[in-house]
Each structure stands twice: as C-alpha cells, then as structure tokens.
Write an enzyme that holds these catalytic residues in place. Structure first.
Site, PDB file in Angstrom:
ATOM      1  N   ASP A   1       0.844  -1.199   0.000  1.00 61.24           N
ATOM      2  CA  ASP A   1       0.000   0.000   0.000  1.00 61.24           C
ATOM      3  C   ASP A   1       0.881   1.252   0.000  1.00 61.24           C
ATOM      4  O   ASP A   1       1.898   1.316   0.692  1.00 61.24           O
ATOM      5  CB  ASP A   1      -0.920  -0.002   1.229  1.00 61.24           C
ATOM      6  CG  ASP A   1      -2.077   0.960   1.077  1.00 61.24           C
ATOM      7  OD1 ASP A   1      -3.225   0.492   0.933  1.00 61.24           O
ATOM      8  OD2 ASP A   1      -1.857   2.188   1.097  1.00 61.24           O
ATOM      9  N   ILE A   2       0.475   2.246  -0.752  1.00 56.33           N
ATOM     10  CA  ILE A   2       1.275   3.473  -0.894  1.00 56.33           C
ATOM     11  C   ILE A   2       1.266   4.303   0.389  1.00 56.33           C
ATOM     12  O   ILE A   2       2.193   5.073   0.646  1.00 56.33           O
ATOM     13  CB  ILE A   2       0.763   4.288  -2.119  1.00 56.33           C
ATOM     14  CG1 ILE A   2       1.848   5.168  -2.697  1.00 56.33           C
ATOM     15  CG2 ILE A   2      -0.481   5.086  -1.779  1.00 56.33           C
ATOM     16  CD1 ILE A   2       1.529   5.708  -4.084  1.00 56.33           C
TER      17      ILE A   2
ATOM     18  N   ASN B   1     -12.730  -3.469   2.404  1.00 54.17           N
ATOM     19  CA  ASN B   1     -13.695  -2.373   2.474  1.00 54.17           C
ATOM     20  C   ASN B   1     -14.551  -2.425   1.212  1.00 54.17           C
ATOM     21  O   ASN B   1     -14.019  -2.552   0.105  1.00 54.17           O
ATOM     22  CB  ASN B   1     -12.959  -1.031   2.551  1.00 54.17           C
ATOM     23  CG  ASN B   1     -12.133  -0.909   3.810  1.00 54.17           C
ATOM     24  OD1 ASN B   1     -12.576  -1.305   4.880  1.00 54.17           O
ATOM     25  ND2 ASN B   1     -10.928  -0.375   3.691  1.00 54.17           N
TER      26      ASN B   1
ATOM     27  N   GLU C   1     -12.432   3.070  -1.259  1.00 56.21           N
ATOM     28  CA  GLU C   1     -11.951   4.203  -2.060  1.00 56.21           C
ATOM     29  C   GLU C   1     -11.633   3.802  -3.492  1.00 56.21           C
ATOM     30  O   GLU C   1     -11.859   4.573  -4.417  1.00 56.21           O
ATOM     31  CB  GLU C   1     -10.704   4.817  -1.410  1.00 56.21           C
ATOM     32  CG  GLU C   1     -11.049   5.581  -0.135  1.00 56.21           C
ATOM     33  CD  GLU C   1      -9.816   6.057   0.615  1.00 56.21           C
ATOM     34  OE1 GLU C   1      -8.694   5.955   0.071  1.00 56.21           O
ATOM     35  OE2 GLU C   1      -9.992   6.512   1.756  1.00 56.21           O
ATOM     36  N   VAL C   2     -11.072   2.619  -3.665  1.00 51.26           N
ATOM     37  CA  VAL C   2     -10.697   2.181  -5.020  1.00 51.26           C
ATOM     38  C   VAL C   2     -11.676   1.077  -5.450  1.00 51.26           C
ATOM     39  O   VAL C   2     -11.767   0.030  -4.790  1.00 51.26           O
ATOM     40  CB  VAL C   2      -9.247   1.651  -5.054  1.00 51.26           C
ATOM     41  CG1 VAL C   2      -8.883   1.193  -6.461  1.00 51.26           C
ATOM     42  CG2 VAL C   2      -8.270   2.733  -4.579  1.00 51.26           C
TER      43      VAL C   2
ATOM     44  N   HIS D   1     -10.210  -5.546  -3.464  1.00 48.51           N
ATOM     45  CA  HIS D   1      -8.879  -5.710  -2.872  1.00 48.51           C
ATOM     46  C   HIS D   1      -9.006  -6.102  -1.416  1.00 48.51           C
ATOM     47  O   HIS D   1      -9.932  -5.702  -0.723  1.00 48.51           O
ATOM     48  CB  HIS D   1      -8.038  -4.440  -3.010  1.00 48.51           C
ATOM     49  CG  HIS D   1      -8.701  -3.187  -2.503  1.00 48.51           C
ATOM     50  ND1 HIS D   1      -9.667  -2.536  -3.217  1.00 48.51           N
ATOM     51  CD2 HIS D   1      -8.537  -2.481  -1.353  1.00 48.51           C
ATOM     52  CE1 HIS D   1     -10.065  -1.471  -2.536  1.00 48.51           C
ATOM     53  NE2 HIS D   1      -9.407  -1.419  -1.391  1.00 48.51           N
TER      54      HIS D   1
ATOM     55  N   HIS E   1      -6.872  -5.903   2.109  1.00 52.13           N
ATOM     56  CA  HIS E   1      -5.737  -5.358   2.850  1.00 52.13           C
ATOM     57  C   HIS E   1      -5.233  -6.459   3.779  1.00 52.13           C
ATOM     58  O   HIS E   1      -6.022  -7.038   4.535  1.00 52.13           O
ATOM     59  CB  HIS E   1      -6.167  -4.188   3.739  1.00 52.13           C
ATOM     60  CG  HIS E   1      -6.738  -3.013   3.013  1.00 52.13           C
ATOM     61  ND1 HIS E   1      -6.049  -1.836   2.843  1.00 52.13           N
ATOM     62  CD2 HIS E   1      -7.944  -2.811   2.427  1.00 52.13           C
ATOM     63  CE1 HIS E   1      -6.794  -0.968   2.187  1.00 52.13           C
ATOM     64  NE2 HIS E   1      -7.957  -1.534   1.928  1.00 52.13           N
TER      65      HIS E   1
HETATM   66  P1  5GP Z   1      -9.842   1.218   0.245  1.00 53.51           P
HETATM   67  O1  5GP Z   1     -10.189   2.395   1.084  1.00 53.51           O
HETATM   68  O2  5GP Z   1     -10.455   1.300  -1.127  1.00 53.51           O
HETATM   69  O3  5GP Z   1     -10.124  -0.091   0.935  1.00 53.51           O
HETATM   70  O4  5GP Z   1      -8.266   1.218   0.110  1.00 53.51           O
HETATM   71  C1  5GP Z   1      -7.573   1.699  -0.986  1.00 53.51           C
HETATM   72  C2  5GP Z   1      -6.102   1.644  -0.628  1.00 53.51           C
HETATM   73  O5  5GP Z   1      -5.358   1.850  -1.801  1.00 53.51           O
HETATM   74  C3  5GP Z   1      -5.662   2.708   0.383  1.00 53.51           C
HETATM   75  O6  5GP Z   1      -5.108   2.070   1.534  1.00 53.51           O
HETATM   76  C4  5GP Z   1      -4.627   3.528  -0.379  1.00 53.51           C
HETATM   77  O7  5GP Z   1      -3.546   3.941   0.415  1.00 53.51           O
HETATM   78  C5  5GP Z   1      -4.201   2.558  -1.472  1.00 53.51           C
HETATM   79  N1  5GP Z   1      -3.757   3.227  -2.698  1.00 53.51           N
HETATM   80  C6  5GP Z   1      -4.375   4.242  -3.337  1.00 53.51           C
HETATM   81  N2  5GP Z   1      -3.691   4.581  -4.442  1.00 53.51           N
HETATM   82  C7  5GP Z   1      -2.616   3.749  -4.502  1.00 53.51           C
HETATM   83  C8  5GP Z   1      -1.533   3.620  -5.425  1.00 53.51           C
HETATM   84  O8  5GP Z   1      -1.422   4.323  -6.432  1.00 53.51           O
HETATM   85  N3  5GP Z   1      -0.618   2.655  -5.157  1.00 53.51           N
HETATM   86  C9  5GP Z   1      -0.714   1.852  -4.054  1.00 53.51           C
HETATM   87  N4  5GP Z   1       0.250   0.932  -3.890  1.00 53.51           N
HETATM   88  N5  5GP Z   1      -1.718   1.945  -3.171  1.00 53.51           N
HETATM   89  C10 5GP Z   1      -2.657   2.892  -3.388  1.00 53.51           C
END
Ligand code: 5GP
Length: 121
Positions: A33-34, A91, A99-100, A104, A106
C-alpha cells in the site's frame, strides 16, 4: 456498480502505474500500500475486473476464487506476520468506505492492530 476501467488498480494491472510488488501469479497481484497503516500493509487483488467481493463471487471462475484466497494466506506468510497475527480487510461500497473500486484485500500486521472497528459515536 459498473467497473471503472480507469481506477487506480486497473492502471497498476495494465502497467500504466508502478507498484511495489509482493506476489504475483496468473490470477492475482499483491503490492505494498502506498500509504501503509501498519509495518506490513499489502493489497491483494484479482487480475480480473471485479468491483467487490459479491461481484467477484457472482462472476469469477472457481480457479480465480481459489487463487485469490490462497494468495492472501501466502502473502501473510511471506510478509512474516503469520506467527504474530494479522488482519485481512475488504472495504466495500459506501458504508464500507471503499476508495478504489477494484476488489482488494488489505493484509495488515507487524504491530498490535487494536479492536476490529470503533464503536459508533
Ligand atoms: P480502500 O479504502 O479502497 O479499501 O483502500 C484503498 C487503498 O489503496 C488505500 O489504503 C490507499 O492507500 C491505497 N492506494 C491508493 N492509491 C494507490 C496507489 O497508487 N498505489 C498503491 N500501492 N496503493 C494505493
């Protein structure tokens, strides 16, 4: 929800954006994760275009479904958190604060993670 071909993880899968790879096979990619929330914070994603676990359950082949579940366990072992413990989170949607919009998981570990979620105010 229709799949957005330009979401960040779709772009990573196409090679348009870089990632720090942790694991890869025919059906699955895992990368760090970034913005890590723990010493180990790896994202495990299917290579297919699925928005959520329920979408994946409906459309993915048995081979893809098995590969994703196996990869999560393998990533936890490889990352060195199996002995100390870890958490796997997917999530999903609005209430799940996703968010994405590409499925996925985590994989978080490397420190005590506290309780699962906070209580509502
Ligand atoms: P969500 O909230 O959708 O469960 O988590 C999305 C995750 O993707 C977040 O923890 C965020 O830090 C990670 N993320 C967003 N953009 C990028 C990216 O460009 N590269 C990587 N490696 N992780 C990302």
């Amino acid at each position: 929800m229709a799949y957005d071909q330009n979401n960040i993880f779709a772009r990573i899968l196409r090679g348009d954006l870089p990632c720090k790879k942790a694991f890869e096979n025919e059906h699955v990619l895992a990368f760090h994760d970034i913005r890590p929330l723990a010493p180990v914070h790896v994202l495990v994603i299917p290579k297919g275009a699925y928005t959520s676990l329920d979408d994946f359950h409906e459309k993915a082949s048995e081979a893809e479904q098995a590969a994703l579940m196996k990869a999560i366990g393998q990533v936890a072992r490889q990352a060195g958190v199996a002995a100390g413990g870890y958490r796997v989170i997917a999530n999903t949607g609005g209430d799940g604060h996703q968010e994405v919009p590409h499925l996925h998981f985590h994989v978080l570990g490397g420190r005590p993670l506290g309780r699962m979620i906070g209580r509502p105010e």
